[in-house]
Write a protein that holds these residues in place. Structure first.
Motif, PDB file in Angstrom:
ATOM      1  N   VAL A  45       0.815  -1.219   0.000  1.00 42.64           N
ATOM      2  CA  VAL A  45       0.000   0.000   0.000  1.00 42.64           C
ATOM      3  C   VAL A  45       0.849   1.270   0.000  1.00 42.64           C
ATOM      4  O   VAL A  45       0.306   2.380   0.040  1.00 42.64           O
ATOM      5  CB  VAL A  45      -0.978   0.025   1.206  1.00 42.64           C
ATOM      6  CG1 VAL A  45      -2.022  -1.063   1.065  1.00 42.64           C
ATOM      7  CG2 VAL A  45      -0.231  -0.086   2.528  1.00 42.64           C
ATOM      8  N   GLY A  46       2.183   1.142  -0.031  1.00 45.88           N
ATOM      9  CA  GLY A  46       3.031   2.321  -0.160  1.00 45.88           C
ATOM     10  C   GLY A  46       3.751   2.741   1.105  1.00 45.88           C
ATOM     11  O   GLY A  46       4.207   3.885   1.186  1.00 45.88           O
ATOM     12  N   LYS A  47       3.898   1.835   2.072  1.00 44.33           N
ATOM     13  CA  LYS A  47       4.565   2.199   3.330  1.00 44.33           C
ATOM     14  C   LYS A  47       6.046   2.488   3.103  1.00 44.33           C
ATOM     15  O   LYS A  47       6.580   3.483   3.586  1.00 44.33           O
ATOM     16  CB  LYS A  47       4.398   1.068   4.363  1.00 44.33           C
ATOM     17  CG  LYS A  47       2.955   0.719   4.678  1.00 44.33           C
ATOM     18  CD  LYS A  47       2.856  -0.308   5.791  1.00 44.33           C
ATOM     19  CE  LYS A  47       3.456  -1.654   5.451  1.00 44.33           C
ATOM     20  NZ  LYS A  47       2.745  -2.331   4.332  1.00 44.33           N
ATOM     21  N   THR A  48       6.713   1.600   2.407  1.00 47.57           N
ATOM     22  CA  THR A  48       8.136   1.785   2.138  1.00 47.57           C
ATOM     23  C   THR A  48       8.371   2.908   1.141  1.00 47.57           C
ATOM     24  O   THR A  48       9.321   3.687   1.275  1.00 47.57           O
ATOM     25  CB  THR A  48       8.739   0.468   1.605  1.00 47.57           C
ATOM     26  OG1 THR A  48       8.606  -0.545   2.597  1.00 47.57           O
ATOM     27  CG2 THR A  48      10.205   0.634   1.250  1.00 47.57           C
ATOM     28  N   GLY A  59      15.685  16.139  -0.052  1.00 50.43           N
ATOM     29  CA  GLY A  59      17.080  16.192  -0.460  1.00 50.43           C
ATOM     30  C   GLY A  59      18.011  15.477   0.490  1.00 50.43           C
ATOM     31  O   GLY A  59      19.153  15.915   0.703  1.00 50.43           O
ATOM     32  N   ARG A  60      17.553  14.367   1.064  1.00 54.54           N
ATOM     33  CA  ARG A  60      18.353  13.617   2.025  1.00 54.54           C
ATOM     34  C   ARG A  60      18.666  12.225   1.486  1.00 54.54           C
ATOM     35  O   ARG A  60      17.957  11.701   0.628  1.00 54.54           O
ATOM     36  CB  ARG A  60      17.621  13.474   3.363  1.00 54.54           C
ATOM     37  CG  ARG A  60      17.487  14.772   4.154  1.00 54.54           C
ATOM     38  CD  ARG A  60      17.039  14.483   5.570  1.00 54.54           C
ATOM     39  NE  ARG A  60      17.068  15.651   6.435  1.00 54.54           N
ATOM     40  CZ  ARG A  60      17.107  15.594   7.762  1.00 54.54           C
ATOM     41  NH1 ARG A  60      17.116  14.405   8.369  1.00 54.54           N
ATOM     42  NH2 ARG A  60      17.136  16.681   8.476  1.00 54.54           N
ATOM     43  N   GLU A  61      19.724  11.653   2.015  1.00 57.62           N
ATOM     44  CA  GLU A  61      20.046  10.272   1.678  1.00 57.62           C
ATOM     45  C   GLU A  61      19.017   9.343   2.318  1.00 57.62           C
ATOM     46  O   GLU A  61      18.564   9.582   3.448  1.00 57.62           O
ATOM     47  CB  GLU A  61      21.448   9.927   2.189  1.00 57.62           C
ATOM     48  CG  GLU A  61      21.876   8.499   1.898  1.00 57.62           C
ATOM     49  CD  GLU A  61      23.256   8.169   2.438  1.00 57.62           C
ATOM     50  OE1 GLU A  61      23.606   6.973   2.463  1.00 57.62           O
ATOM     51  OE2 GLU A  61      23.983   9.100   2.832  1.00 57.62           O
ATOM     52  N   LEU A  62      18.657   8.300   1.605  1.00 57.43           N
ATOM     53  CA  LEU A  62      17.796   7.264   2.179  1.00 57.43           C
ATOM     54  C   LEU A  62      18.682   6.156   2.727  1.00 57.43           C
ATOM     55  O   LEU A  62      19.500   5.585   2.002  1.00 57.43           O
ATOM     56  CB  LEU A  62      16.846   6.695   1.124  1.00 57.43           C
ATOM     57  CG  LEU A  62      15.987   5.519   1.611  1.00 57.43           C
ATOM     58  CD1 LEU A  62      14.930   6.002   2.593  1.00 57.43           C
ATOM     59  CD2 LEU A  62      15.339   4.781   0.447  1.00 57.43           C
ATOM     60  N   ILE A  63      18.522   5.867   4.012  1.00 59.18           N
ATOM     61  CA  ILE A  63      19.252   4.771   4.652  1.00 59.18           C
ATOM     62  C   ILE A  63      18.217   3.764   5.127  1.00 59.18           C
ATOM     63  O   ILE A  63      17.320   4.100   5.902  1.00 59.18           O
ATOM     64  CB  ILE A  63      20.115   5.268   5.819  1.00 59.18           C
ATOM     65  CG1 ILE A  63      21.177   6.241   5.311  1.00 59.18           C
ATOM     66  CG2 ILE A  63      20.763   4.093   6.549  1.00 59.18           C
ATOM     67  CD1 ILE A  63      22.031   6.855   6.394  1.00 59.18           C
ATOM     68  N   LEU A 123      15.764   7.768   7.592  1.00 64.97           N
ATOM     69  CA  LEU A 123      16.073   6.413   8.070  1.00 64.97           C
ATOM     70  C   LEU A 123      14.816   5.569   7.951  1.00 64.97           C
ATOM     71  O   LEU A 123      13.831   5.802   8.656  1.00 64.97           O
ATOM     72  CB  LEU A 123      16.568   6.456   9.510  1.00 64.97           C
ATOM     73  CG  LEU A 123      16.787   5.100  10.195  1.00 64.97           C
ATOM     74  CD1 LEU A 123      17.829   4.266   9.452  1.00 64.97           C
ATOM     75  CD2 LEU A 123      17.185   5.288  11.658  1.00 64.97           C
ATOM     76  N   LEU A 124      14.844   4.596   7.061  1.00 58.64           N
ATOM     77  CA  LEU A 124      13.726   3.668   6.875  1.00 58.64           C
ATOM     78  C   LEU A 124      14.020   2.389   7.647  1.00 58.64           C
ATOM     79  O   LEU A 124      14.977   1.673   7.331  1.00 58.64           O
ATOM     80  CB  LEU A 124      13.537   3.362   5.392  1.00 58.64           C
ATOM     81  CG  LEU A 124      12.575   2.213   5.044  1.00 58.64           C
ATOM     82  CD1 LEU A 124      11.173   2.502   5.553  1.00 58.64           C
ATOM     83  CD2 LEU A 124      12.569   1.955   3.541  1.00 58.64           C
ATOM     84  N   ILE A 125      13.239   2.126   8.666  1.00 53.13           N
ATOM     85  CA  ILE A 125      13.343   0.888   9.433  1.00 53.13           C
ATOM     86  C   ILE A 125      12.195   0.006   8.957  1.00 53.13           C
ATOM     87  O   ILE A 125      11.054   0.168   9.380  1.00 53.13           O
ATOM     88  CB  ILE A 125      13.275   1.147  10.950  1.00 53.13           C
ATOM     89  CG1 ILE A 125      14.387   2.127  11.350  1.00 53.13           C
ATOM     90  CG2 ILE A 125      13.405  -0.154  11.735  1.00 53.13           C
ATOM     91  CD1 ILE A 125      14.311   2.590  12.786  1.00 53.13           C
ATOM     92  N   ASP A 126      12.519  -0.887   8.030  1.00 56.47           N
ATOM     93  CA  ASP A 126      11.487  -1.591   7.272  1.00 56.47           C
ATOM     94  C   ASP A 126      11.125  -2.920   7.920  1.00 56.47           C
ATOM     95  O   ASP A 126      12.004  -3.712   8.280  1.00 56.47           O
ATOM     96  CB  ASP A 126      11.995  -1.829   5.843  1.00 56.47           C
ATOM     97  CG  ASP A 126      10.890  -1.752   4.811  1.00 56.47           C
ATOM     98  OD1 ASP A 126       9.753  -1.413   5.180  1.00 56.47           O
ATOM     99  OD2 ASP A 126      11.173  -2.014   3.630  1.00 56.47           O
TER     100      ASP A 126
END
Length: 282
Positions: A45-48, A59-63, A123-126
């Motif tokens: 559904v688009g969470k990530t 304009g940030r890095e995705l970690i 910061l993506l905590i998936d």
């Protein structure tokens, strides 16, 4: 003053992410208050994706820290490169030089959480629900201070507070303490009009009639008793595959039926959908 929530919606839409008012409000408050955004909802559904889009918009890095069973603090924070240290020791011994300091930056292997402290990032905590309860407790402490202590180097604090997005598919219940730390939002399946906007953006060249029939079919499929109802990601892939088949000469309903394996991923669900194929326009 311009409406910041509407502006955020426009920024996300420019990146082809079409959020409803509830998600936009949650994201705006998370950004403004500096609270982690905890997103739950069905897979696809688009969470990530919203974390990726926010990184581009800001304009940030995705970690990304992908969670899994058995994940521990060392794997998420840092590790020492012991083989490299051993090689350095052997080189020094062979050349008759002092070994020197083995615990410095040259031998430090950054993992996602340490890197998130050292660079402005999203910061993506998936899939935090896949990690163990022990890691969840450690993560709660990390999110409280945004700093860690490396015994050999000292304390490292965030150069800029990370924008934190956590996702969960609810394979298990998260601890209340972690939920209290976050701003929570449940992402539901989109309504027909929003899903049509998504399809038209993600499947270029699709006719208006085809987009309307595809969205109607997906809405009907989700109303069936399925093991795994399809998410937006599956809808997009289904539309892309059906468009490809029609470009190769197939009729639209036939193309949808032939590409059904991109929409439903269980044998029982496929059988259920085919039983209702005529009413779904397939």
């Amino acid at each position: 003053m311009p409406d910041p929530i509407a502006q955020l919606g426009q920024d996300l839409a420019a990146e082809q992410y079409f959020a409803d008012e509830g998600l936009l409000t949650a994201a705006h408050l998370s950004l403004t208050l500096g609270r982690p955004l905890l997103l739950e909802g069905e897979p696809g559904v688009g969470k990530t994706e919203i974390a990726k889009v926010l990184a581009r918009v800001r304009g940030r890095e995705l970690i990304r820290l992908q969670c899994y069973e058995g994940l521990d603090a060392a794997q998420a924070l840092y590790e020492w490169d012991h083989p490299k240290q051993l090689l350095a020791i052997r080189a020094c011994e062979a050349e008759g030089r002092p070994v020197g300091e083995l615990y410095d930056e040259a031998y430090l292997m950054e993992r996602p959480l340490l890197r998130a402290l050292r660079t402005p990032c999203v910061l993506l905590i998936d899939e935090i629900d896949r990690a163990d309860s022990e890691f969840e407790a450690f993560l709660l402490e990390f999110l409280s201070d945004f700093q860690i202590t490396i015994p050999e180097l000292g304390t490292i604090s965030a150069v800029a507070r990370p924008i934190v997005v956590m996702t969960s598919n609810r394979t298990r219940e998260l601890h209340d303490a972690l939920k209290r730390r976050c701003l929570y939002h449940w992402i539901a399946f989109p309504d027909s009009s929003r899903e049509r906007r998504i399809i038209e953006a993600k499947v270029p060249g699709l006719s208006a009639d085809a987009a309307a029939s595809l969205v109607a079919a997906v809405t009907g499929v989700r109303s069936l008793e399925l093991i795994k109802p399809p998410g937006i990601a599956e809808t997009i892939e289904w539309g892309q595959a059906a468009k490809l088949l029609t470009d190769e000469g197939a009729e639209w309903p036939t193309a949808l039926r032939r590409a059904l394996g991109l929409l439903v991923k269980e044998a029982e669900d496929t059988e259920t959908v085919l039983v209702h194929a005529e009413s779904l326009g397939l």
